[in-house]
Structure formats: C-alpha cells, structure tokens
Design a protein around this motif. Structure first.
Motif, short mmCIF file in Angstrom:
data_model
loop_
_atom_site.label_atom_id
_atom_site.label_comp_id
_atom_site.label_asym_id
_atom_site.label_seq_id
_atom_site.Cartn_x
_atom_site.Cartn_y
_atom_site.Cartn_z
N LEU A 1 20.73 -6.16 -17.51
CA LEU A 1 20.62 -4.75 -17.20
C LEU A 1 19.63 -4.63 -15.79
N ASN A 2 18.73 -5.54 -15.72
CA ASN A 2 17.83 -5.67 -14.50
C ASN A 2 18.65 -5.66 -13.38
N ILE A 3 19.59 -6.42 -13.53
CA ILE A 3 20.44 -6.60 -11.96
C ILE A 3 20.68 -5.16 -11.71
N ALA A 4 21.15 -4.45 -12.45
CA ALA A 4 21.40 -2.95 -12.02
C ALA A 4 20.53 -2.18 -11.82
N ILE A 5 19.57 -2.05 -12.70
CA ILE A 5 18.39 -1.22 -12.59
C ILE A 5 17.33 -1.78 -11.51
N LEU B 1 20.37 0.86 -9.62
CA LEU B 1 21.46 1.82 -10.20
C LEU B 1 20.78 2.19 -11.90
N LEU B 2 20.55 3.31 -12.24
CA LEU B 2 20.02 3.66 -13.56
C LEU B 2 21.18 3.63 -14.39
N ASP B 3 21.48 2.63 -15.06
CA ASP B 3 22.67 2.38 -15.96
C ASP B 3 22.04 2.76 -17.30
N LEU B 4 22.35 4.02 -17.84
CA LEU B 4 22.00 4.20 -19.36
C LEU B 4 22.99 4.09 -20.31
N ALA C 1 26.27 9.70 -16.12
CA ALA C 1 27.59 9.66 -16.40
C ALA C 1 27.59 8.45 -17.09
N THR C 2 26.70 7.28 -16.84
CA THR C 2 26.82 6.30 -17.67
C THR C 2 26.44 6.25 -19.11
N LEU C 3 25.61 7.33 -19.13
CA LEU C 3 25.24 7.77 -20.51
C LEU C 3 26.25 8.46 -21.25
N GLY C 4 26.98 9.21 -20.54
CA GLY C 4 28.16 9.70 -21.02
C GLY C 4 29.39 8.45 -21.61
N PHE C 5 29.36 7.77 -20.72
CA PHE C 5 30.26 6.60 -20.99
C PHE C 5 29.96 5.99 -22.33
N ILE D 1 20.13 1.50 -28.33
CA ILE D 1 20.06 0.15 -27.65
C ILE D 1 19.92 0.29 -26.28
N SER D 2 20.71 1.02 -25.46
CA SER D 2 20.36 1.22 -24.11
C SER D 2 18.88 1.46 -23.73
#
Lengths: 624, 354
Positions: free
Chosen positions: A339-343, A348-351, A415-419, A543-544
């Motif tokens: 996740l660190n790659i994204a955040i 990119l805050l991927d939730l 949006a990622t949280l929604g996914f 988990i996220s």
C-alpha cells in the motif's frame, strides 16, 4: 490568588484536568478494567493500575520540565506535581461518588444545576466582551435551554435506569474495584487511596525530573524495561520457555505474570545496565563516530548479519504461538509495503486495499480448496497459485484503478473505499454464493507443501512470509530509487507540474495501483493458506484501516518505518489480548495525533523528513 | 467519443466510455426485463418509492452536514457518519426512559421533539469537539492530511461509543402514534414513512432559513465564498466554522432519531459508517457544497437504492437482489465520482477553489 492567575499554574490546572479527563475516559470506556486483567507484577500491580498511575507520572514529569525550564524553583515544581496528581484523580473520584448508592443524589443535583451554572458562565463571558444587556440575557436563555435539554435528558435517563451502569456499560463493579484499589465496599478509603496514589505518582514524576541526569536515565530505563517485561509477561514466558528449564521458569513467573522477586531483580539489573549505559554510552557512541568509514561499515555489516541471523532463527527462538503472531505481522508488513507504493510514493490514498487482499485469498481458496467449492480439488498447489493470485490481484488493481485515475485525491480515497465495500457485499451475496460460498466462505484449503513436507506449522509458514516480505522490500527499495519512483514522487508533490514536465501521469498512477495490489494479493493468498478457510468477515474495511494506520504511524514512504509499524500495531493487540477491544480506538487516536504532531511518522523516510522540514506551506493564498 | 480535449485518442477515456455504455446497457436491459415481466405491481412500485423517499430523507439530512462543511473548508468530514451515530445511540436511552415513564405514548409529538433536541445537541457537541481537537490544528494543510485525520476520528468515535454504551444493537421503542398505514386505493403507506419524510422536510427548511435569512447564515455564506475577505469584513471565521460543524451535527443527530424510529433493527456503534458514506454519495450527487443539491441527492439516492435492486438487478436475473442494496449505493458513489464529480446541480464553489 496571585499564584492561581499565573501562567504556570494555569498550565498545571489544564494539564492535570486533561490527564484526569483521560483517566476518566479510559475508565468509562472500560479500558482500565480490561487492562486490570493483565497483571504486570504478580499480586502487586496490574496494567490497569499502571495506566492509572502513569498518567499523573508522565503529566507531572512534563509539567516539571516546563516549569524548571522557565526558572521555577524545584519546590514549586513539587507542589505542581502534587496538584496534578490530585487533579488526575478528581474526575474519577467524582464519577465514583455519582456511581455509589449513597451519593447518587449528587449526580441528580449536579445535572440539574449544570444548565444554570454553564449558562451564567457563558452570559458572564458575553458580558465581559462588552455585549449589550439584551444580548447577554439572550445568551443566558438560549444556553440554559439547550444545555438544560441535554442535562435534564440525562437526569431522566439515570432516574429511570436507577444507576449509571444501565447506560454506561463499563462503569461497573470491575472498574470500581480497580480505581479504589480493591476497596469497593469502603468507598472513602478507596477514594483516599486513589487520591494518595495519584498524588504520589505526580510527585514521583517531579522527583524523577529533578534528579541529576545519570540516575534519572538509569531509573527510567529500569522502570521502563520492568514494566515492559511485566506487561508482555506472557510473551516473554513463551520465549523463555523455548530456552529455559521448567523450574527456573517457575521461579520467574507465576503462570504468565512476573513474580515479585523476579521483577525486583529485573528492575535492579536493568537500572544498573541503564546506569552503565548512561555513564559510558555516550563515550561508546563518540568512539564509534570517531572510527574511520571502513571500520564503521564493518561494524554496521556485523550488525546486519546478526539481525539476519536473528530473523532466520526467529521461529525456533520464540516457539509456535509467537510464530503465529509473526506470520500475521508478516502478512501486514507485506500489505504495508504494497500500500505504501500507492500512498507513500505516489500519494494516492487508497482506502480499498482490502480488495486486493480478498482477491488473493479467494483465488487461492477457490483454486486449491479440496472442499465442495474447490474448482480443481488439489490439482493446483500453493506454489502454482501464488503467481496466479499475484496476477489476479494486479488485474483487480488495474481494473479498479482505471476509473479513478482522473479523480482528485480526496474523491479517489472515497471511491476506493466504495470499491472495498462493494467487494465485501458481493462476497456475502447470494449471487456469488455458488462460487465463493457466501457468508460461510470457502473451506478446506490445504497447507502448502515443500518437497513433500507439509508446511502446516506457523514456524514453517513464517519462512514463506519472510521471503515474500524480503522480496517486496527489495522491490520497493529499488522502485524508490527508480525512474518510475521519481515520477510517482513528482505526482505526489504536484500532479499538474508532473504533467507539465512530461510525465504520463495516468500510466504512472496505474502502475502504482497495479504494483501495490500485487503484494496485497500475495498477502491474501498466504493468509488463506494459513487459516485454511476464507470468509467475507475477514475482508472488511478494518483491514484497510489497519494497513493505513501502520503506514502513517511508522512513517509514510519509509520502509523500516512500515516494518516497525506493523510489528507494533499488529503485534501488540495480538500479544496483549486485553488491547484488542481498543485496537481501533487506538488506531483512530494515533491517526489524529500523528497527523497533528508528527505527519512524517515515527521512523520517517529521509526524503519525507526533508520535505516536512524544508516545507514552507507554499499556497496559503486568499480564497484557499 | 474516445478522444480527449486535444483530440488525441486516450485509452483512459476509451475505458471510461466503454464502462458508461456497459452500465447504460445493464440498466436498460434489467429494467426492460423487469417491466416486461410485470412481476411487480404499480402499488408495489409506489411502496418502494415511498420507502426510498423516507430512507433518502435521512441520507439528505446527513448529507447536509457533509455539504456544509465541504462548502466552507473543502474537506470531507469523514467522521460525520459517527456524529450521526452519536446522537442516535444516545437518544435511544432517552427514548427508552420516556417510554418507561409512559410519556412517549401520551405525548408523542413532544417526546419526539425532545429526542430531536437531545440527539441533535449531543451530535452537535461531538461534531464541535472533533472540529476543535482534530481539524482546527490542521487547517491549511494539504487535502489528504485532514482526510486521514477524519478517518482516524471516525474510528475513534466508533470505538469510544462502543466502550461507552456497549456493542449490542438497541432497538428504539415503538411509538403508538406512528403505527398503522395510510390507505389510498390499494396503496398503503406506513405512517412512519410519512413522519420521517415530513420531519426531514421541516428540518431542511429550517436549515434553508438559517443559511439564507439570518446573520450567521450570511456569515457562513461569506466564509464559504472567501475566507480572507470574510475575515477582513470582521467575521470571526473560527466561530463560523465551529457553528457550521454544529449545525451539521445537529441535523445529523436529528436524523439519527428519525433513523432510530424508522428502522426496527436498532442502533449500535457501527450504524453510522455505511450511512455516512452513502450520505457523502448523496452530497456529491447533488453537487457538494450545494445545500439544495444535498437534499435532492439524498432523496435521489434513497429512491435508487430502493428501486434499483428490484428494477435492474432482479431484471438481470441476479438472485437475492435486495441484499445488494448497498452495492447499488456504492456503485452510484463510484459512478458519480467518475462521470459527474460536480453533481447534478453543480458544485457551488467559487472559481478560486475548483
């Protein structure tokens, strides 16, 4: 009056009440009673009591530091410590009175008085600001009405319920037992003890501060190590059990708690060690700094070698139970690094990171399971599926990334949280039940085999996680310094500028999401193989949040930070089971505190550190 | 199609357009199948619509809090769902106490009003505290920083209230005056739904009056337009922001009571999370920062959520379509963010912010 009005005493009042509020809050939400279950030193002190006393100790230590720096006398500092100690206990004492049968009327009375007092205070403030009488009266009326509704509401509730426990479920017998030091029946004795202990802890904090440097540091080491070993007694015992005979172990521990003698010994030894370190540690450090580069490198290499040996031998040193925890930590290290790659790198805050985890787990489950839902019933082995899980997670990451590429940061997060939520609900649904089993999930997932040995113990699974983590670590270090890594950082800092200098932002972001998903998939697959069943409740937004917290606490974009963050944030609730109920409370508080006080994390990446310190806020323009 | 502004082929646009076509196709096919099969009668559709509108009005009330805060601070107050929970959860005890004394059924209107105020004020306190402690120190930092803080606040509040009141579901007592149904021809609409819808409307008009007609409302609008200029005009910005959080919190708390009376499964500490995200969806749907938009977006989302599974998913032959209500809502969220982030009515933001 003069003393009360001074800046220092106001600060003491504020600190003391804040700390007291914390103790009250910890009690009301059940933290103190839960921690009381864990004895730090046998028949002497519990973790709940440590919490109760640590608050005044630390607060007065801090206050004393400030006071001594501003030139107050030690005697004033001691008085301050005493006041803080008493203030720390005060809110709890009040709640104890409200909770007791004899003084319940006090609760009723104060709930009825509060609106008038508070309204008068607000009106007085309004008056002091020079408002007109009409306005002051209006303030009083509105405040009294509004506060009155809440206050009388609570009065009615408690009246009907008859006690506090009907509403505040954790204001119970256990809590009273802890805060009165087992004097539930003699309330005033208990209150006296609480006040005395708290005041004592406050004084001790100041005394500790006044001590000369070397003994202070020695004592703090001793205290800290003893408390740590005591609190994690179970863990320490499990480790020692692998290496000590049973009789010696029984000398040290009674079940899982440190015996008093052992604690005293430990305290003395660690204080002495602390003393030696305080005396000579500085010299050792300066001698190390004085070595020439090649020698220093040698020492460092030796350290690395020892560390590697430790990592390799870990399962044998710590035994089965702890190896299991180590595997869990490893799974989260994997996810954290991913996740660190994204955040961290691309900003990119991927939730919805749990999506990848779920995809990996379900792919492994469906492909390898020998239960009714297994598609191939054992044709595929763990090792064949790991690459498939990795690719599937990358594919999922890709699919979910395309729609969000154009979004700005905060919308992307939601949006990622929604996914993540969509995936969770789909996994539970009847629709996909024939495929992945709905709420029951997929069962009978075989353990991995390595040349005909079944890797069924956590000690063996540990090595799979270790290798996966090391590979991920290597890749992410390389990425950090690669061209792509630089592109991500450029995007993180300013997307418009990144586009302007010719970076294909869509491609770079997509790559970040896809790569970050990959390790999530592997982590999920390992998790599935470890527990042997996969069901939707393991794949929630929590988990996220877990992964996000360990990244933020450890340090954004800092690989060592993430590893340490995972060890602390995942390991601690696993080892201190009393903690697990308050896990997300702690994570939430940590996220807030970190963002306010230490946005770079505890072990910051050098680059981020640089940014934070050199970072003058550039765009504080009008209208922003 | 398939070209971006400068006319080149862009595969991101391409994918998004394909997605668009697929979704329209799915909706049309699903709706066609359902309608042509005639499985659901007109009366049932009306019932679904009514249920959707009342659920939607709850979303709308929560969405107002998101929109108000976003309009002023440009931040997503992720913890707003928990503010809603705080009021609903606390007011449960008041409802129970009122029921125990019999007052609830003797004076239903007064009791419910009291519960509104109680829950509203508690939610207001929580919202204000969160702003004061967690958000204010971070004002002016990059957008993701307060968002992460808000996520932290959200989970902190959830588990704090779990510790305070316990983790069980608690069901509000039944109010006798809200039982029964209104019969119009062969359509019957439960009184609760009418009550929910009407009380939400009253609250929304109250907010509209506050923002458009009062001094403090004027100050709120000024601050949302331009903070610096507002400061120069002598407006106490910190106070206005605090007030905004308070108003949003109050509405959320009242929505919590409405929710408690409306939904029989009861309240617990996690009840705010999902409605919070849905309300955010509603706020974006209507154009975040836009007050009428949030109201409209909430109602719209409620209706889609009620009708969508039966109309589209059942039509596509998906079993257990009603379980996928939340999926519809979250898909809606993602779709809005992809295709129309400015919402139906458009974001009401000044140009400097966009």
């Amino acid at each position: 009056m003069n003393i009360l009005a001074s800046e220092a005493s106001r600060r003491i009042l504020r600190l003391g009440l804040l700390s007291g509020g914390f103790i009250l809050f910890a009690g009301v939400i059940g933290m103190i009673a839960a921690f009381h279950e864990r004895e730090v030193v046998d028949d002497f002190i519990s973790l709940g009591q440590v919490l109760l006393l640590a608050a005044p100790f630390v607060t007065s230590y801090m206050a004393a530091t400030q006071m001594l720096e501003t030139g107050e006398s030690p005697r004033m500092a001691l008085a301050g410590g005493l006041v803080i100690g008493v203030l720390c206990a005060l809110p709890t004492v009040i709640l104890l009175l409200f909770n007791s049968d004899d003084y319940r009327y006090l609760l009723d009375t104060s709930l009825k008085l509060i609106p008038f007092v508070a309204a008068s205070y607000l009106a007085w403030k309004s008056h002091a600001q020079g408002n007109e009488t009409r306005q002051v009266a209006a303030t009083w009326l509105i405040a009294a009405l509004l506060i009155g509704i809440v206050s009388f509401g609570f009065a009615l509730i408690f009246e009907v319920k008859g006690d506090l426990r009907g509403v505040l479920v954790n204001v119970d017998r256990d809590w009273v037992e802890v805060v009165t030091f087992d004097h539930r029946r003699e309330l005033w004795t208990g209150i006296g003890l609480l006040l005395a202990a708290s005041a004592g802890a406050g004084l001790a904090g100041v005394v500790m501060r006044i001590l000369p440097d070397i003994p202070r540091r020695a004592l703090l080491y001793g205290l800290g190590i003893t408390l740590l070993v005591g609190a994690f007694g179970e863990t320490v015992r499990l480790i020692l059990q692998e290496n000590l005979d049973r009789d010696t172990l029984r000398e040290i521990f009674r079940r899982d708690t440190l015996r008093q003698n052992a604690a005293a010994m430990l305290f003395i030894i660690s204080t002495l060690a602390g003393f030696l370190w305080a005396m000579f540690g500085g010299r050792a450090q300066s001698e190390f700094a004085a070595l020439d580069d090649s020698r220093r490198q040698q020492v460092r290499n030796l350290g690395m070698l020892l560390f590697a040996a430790l990592l390799l031998a870990l399962p044998w040193l710590i035994g089965r139970t702890l190896s299991d925890v180590a595997v869990t930590i490893g799974i989260f290290v994997l996810m954290g690094l991913g996740l660190n790659i994204a955040i961290g790198l691309a900003g990119l805050l991927d939730l919805g990171y749990v999506t990848n985890y779920a995809v990996g787990a379900y792919i492994l489950a469906v492909l390898t399971s020998i239960g009714p839902l297994g598609l191939f019933k054992g044709t595929f082995t763990f090792w064949m599926v790991i690459p498939i899980a990795l690719l599937a997670a990358m594919f999922a990451g890709f699919i979910f990334a395309v729609p969000v590429l154009r979004m700005r940061g905060d919308y992307l997060a939601i949006a990622t949280l929604g996914f993540g939520e969509i995936i969770g609900k789909l996994a539970l649904s009847d629709w996909l039940k024939p495929l992945i089993g709905g709420a029951q999930g997929v069962q009978n997932i075989p353990k991995p085999f390595l040349f005909s040995t079944e890797l069924k113990n956590p000690e063996q699974l540990y090595y799979i996680v270790l290798v996966a983590s090391l590979v991920t670590l290597f890749v992410s270090i390389r990425l950090n310094n690669s061209r792509t890594g630089r592109q991500w950082m450029a995007i993180r800092e300013d997307e418009d500028v990144a586009t302007a200098i010719g970076i294909d932002t869509a491609r770079a972001k997509l790559l970040a999401f896809t790569l970050s998903a990959a390790t999530g998939g592997v982590a999920g697959a390992i998790f599935a193989a470890k527990v042997g069943t996969v069901f939707p409740n393991s794949f929630t937004v929590f988990i996220s949040i877990n992964v996000l917290s360990l990244i933020i606490v450890g340090g954004i974009a800092s690989n060592p930070g993430i590893v340490v963050g995972a060890v602390v944030l995942i390991g601690m609730p696993e080892l201190l089971r009393e903690f697990s109920d308050f896990r997300f409370l702690m994570y939430g508080a940590l996220l807030i505190l970190m963002m306010i006080n230490r946005p770079q994390g505890f072990i910051p990446s050098k680059l981020v550190m640089h940014e934070v310190h050199a970072g003058v806020k550039p765009k504080v323009s009008a209208g922003d | 199609m398939f070209r971006n502004k400068s006319g080149e082929f862009s595969w991101v646009d391409f994918t998004i357009d394909v997605l668009r076509v697929l979704i329209v196709l799915a909706v049309v096919v699903g709706a066609w199948n359902t309608l042509s099969s005639g499985r659901i009668s007109l009366a049932q559709w009306v019932n679904l619509l009514a249920a959707g509108l009342s659920q939607g009005s709850i979303y709308a009330l929560i969405a107002l809090g998101y929109t108000l805060v976003y309009g002023i601070l440009l931040m997503i107050n992720f913890a707003h769902g928990e503010v809603f929970m705080a009021g609903a959860f606390s007011a449960f005890f008041l409802a129970e106490a009122l029921n125990r004394t019999g007052f609830l059924n003797e004076q239903p209107l007064l009791s419910i009003l009291l519960m509104f105020m109680f829950a509203g004020l508690i939610s207001m306190t929580v919202a204000v505290l969160v702003e004061r402690i967690a958000y204010r120190p971070l004002r002016g930092s990059p957008r993701l920083v307060p968002l992460i803080t808000a996520i932290g606040a959200s989970f902190f509040l959830q588990y704090a209230f779990r510790g305070l009141y316990g983790s069980n579901f608690k069901a509000y007592p039944q109010v006798r005056a809200l039982q029964g149904a209104l019969q119009i021809g062969d359509i019957s609409i439960p009184v609760t739904q009418i009550f929910v819808f009407c009380s939400a409307l009253v609250l929304m008009f109250g907010l509209h009056w506050l923002v458009e007609r009062t001094r403090i409302g004027k100050a709120m609008r000024a601050v949302s337009e331009n903070k610096e200029v507002a400061r120069l005009m002598g407006i106490d910005i910190d106070w206005v922001i605090l007030f905004t959080f308070g108003v949003g919190g109050f509405l959320a708390g009242a929505a919590g009571v409405i929710n408690g009376l409306f939904r029989p499964q009861g309240v617990n500490f996690y009840m705010g999370f999902i409605p919070g995200i849905k309300a955010f969806t509603a706020a974006v749907l209507g154009g975040i920062g836009n007050i009428p938009g949030a109201m409209l977006g909430g109602l719209f989302l409620g209706v889609i959520e009620a009708i969508g599974p039966n109309l589209v998913l059942a039509g596509l032959g998906i079993p257990g379509a009603n379980q996928l209500k939340d999926v519809i809502a979250f898909t809606m969220l993602v779709l809005v963010l992809i295709f129309r982030p400015q919402g139906i009515l458009g974001e009401r933001l000044s140009e400097t912010k966009a």
